[in-house]
Write an enzyme that holds these catalytic residues in place. Structure first.
Site, short mmCIF file in Angstrom:
data_model
loop_
_atom_site.label_atom_id
_atom_site.label_comp_id
_atom_site.label_asym_id
_atom_site.label_seq_id
_atom_site.Cartn_x
_atom_site.Cartn_y
_atom_site.Cartn_z
N SER A 251 8.57 4.15 4.82
CA SER A 251 9.72 4.24 3.92
C SER A 251 9.29 4.06 2.48
O SER A 251 8.17 4.41 2.10
CB SER A 251 10.77 3.22 4.31
N ASP B 51 0.87 -1.17 0.00
CA ASP B 51 0.00 0.00 0.00
C ASP B 51 0.91 1.23 0.00
O ASP B 51 1.89 1.27 0.76
CB ASP B 51 -0.85 0.05 1.27
N HIS C 143 4.94 -7.36 0.28
CA HIS C 143 4.58 -8.67 -0.25
C HIS C 143 5.21 -8.87 -1.63
O HIS C 143 5.72 -7.94 -2.24
CB HIS C 143 3.06 -8.80 -0.31
#
Length: 291
Positions: free
Chosen positions: A253, A90, A147
C-alpha cells in the site's frame, strides 16, 4: 489502451470482496502450498530474503507471516541525529512537498483535500495547512512494517471507510483524489517538532491494516468514520521512539505523512526515489520554534 483498461477495470471490480477473499487465503495455513506460493512470490518480485530474520520460506506458516516478515536487527540502521526526520518505510517516493492551504499534490492534474484525507474533521487538519507532506508507495517486494520517522506520543486514530483502488503509480496518475477516497487509518502524534499525521492507505487486496497499540483496525471494513482519542500524560500513553514500529500492512500500500508549517525541510528527494527505513528524509527547519 492497456493502461486505460487497467485503471477503468478497477471501477467495476468488487474490490472489497476480492480483498477480503485474498485476505482469508493469505492468513490460511496450507502447508506446502503456502511455501510454494511464497517461493513463487520471492522469485517473481525479486524479494531480498538475505536481510530477513528468517530467510527460509519454509519458516512461514501463512503468506501474511511472510509478507510482514521481520528484518535482521542491523538491516535498517536508524539515523539517531535529533535534527533528522527519517524515512518510515521501505518504498519509493510518490510525491512530496508543500501542502497548499488544504490541497495536497497527488500527480499531474490531480490534487486532493488534506481535510478529507485526515478523516473530514477540520479541527484535526488545521495544524497541517501550509505544512509539508510526503507520500511513499510500498511495492510487493518491500518490507511492510511502518516505523516512526520521529519520536511521538499518540493522540488520536481515525478509521475512514472508502474504496480500495490500487495505489500503484499508474492508478495514482489516473484516479482523482485516490488517497482521500481509499479506506485508510489516520494516526496523529505529538512530536518534538510539532504535530505529525501518519496515514496508512488501504488498497486492492490489502488484507489488513494494523497498529501496534490496537492490533487489526480493518478488516472488517466499517461504514462510518470512527475516532479514538488517547491520553497523552498517563502510564498507559502510547509513546513510540524514533524508528520504532507503529503499524503494518498485509499486502502492499502507501503511507502519507504530514507535518506542520515551517517545522521540517526535505532533503534532496525526487519522485520515484527508493526509500529505506531509517535513512534521512528531512531535517528540522532552522525556522522551527522546536529547534
Amino acid at each position: 489502451m492497456l493502461d486505460w483498461f487497467k485503471v477503468n477495470l478497477q471501477y467495476i471490480l468488487p474490490k472489497h470482496l476480492l480483498s477480503r477473499l485474498v485476505g482469508k487465503l493469505a492468513s490460511a495455513e496450507m502447508g506446502s502450498l503456502t511455501t510454494g506460493l511464497i517461493k513463487l512470490f520471492i522469485k517473481h518480485f525479486k524479494v531480498n530474503m538475505d536481510e530477513a530474520l528468517y530467510p527460509q520460506p519454509e519458516h512461514y506458516r501463512t503468506f501474511n507471516a511472510f509478507f510482514t516478515r521481520p528484518l535482521q536487527p542491523d538491516a535498517r540502521p536508524i539515523d539517531e541525529d535529533e535534527n533528522v526526520i527519517i524515512h518510515a518505510v521501505d518504498g519509493a517516493v510518490s510525491q512530496f512537498g508543500d501542502i497548499n492551504a488544504d490541497s495536497i499534490f497527488q500527480a499531474k492534474g490531480h490534487n486532493y483535500s488534506l481535510t478529507t484525507l485526515l478523516g473530514g474533521k477540520p479541527e484535526m487538519a488545521s495544524p497541517f495547512k501550509d505544512g509539508k507532506f510526503a507520500t511513499v508507495y510500498l511495492s510487493p517486494k518491500d518490507y511492510h512494517r511502518i516505523h516512526m520517522p520521529v519520536e511521538g506520543t499518540l493522540t488520536d486514530m481515525i478509521y475512514v471507510p472508502g474504496e480500495l483502488f490500487s495505489v500503484n503509480p499508474l492508478t495514482a496518475a489516473n484516479v482523482p483524489g485516490l488517497f482521500a477516497r481509499n479506506e485508510r487509518v489516520v494516526t496523529f502524534f505529538d512530536t518534538p517538532v510539532g504535530r505529525m499525521a501518519m496515514v496508512l492507505v488501504g488498497a486492492t487486496i490489502v488484507a489488513s491494516i494494523e497498529t501496534v497499540w490496537s492490533g487489526t483496525v480493518t478488516p472488517p471494513a466499517g461504514k462510518n468514520v470512527q475516532h479514538w482519542s488517547y491520553e497523552k500524560d498517563t502510564e498507559s500513553s502510547v509513546k513510540l521512539a524514533k524508528g520504532e514500529e507503529m503499524g503494518r500492512f498485509k499486502l502492499g500500500s502507501t503511507i502519507v505523512v504530514c507535518f506542520e508549517k515551517d517545522v521540517i525541510e526535505f532533503d534532496e528527494l525526487t519522485a520515484g526515489q527508493v526509500t529505506r527505513l531509517g535513512e534521512p528524509m528531512a531535517h528540522v527547519s532552522p525556522a522551527s520554534d522546536n529547534v
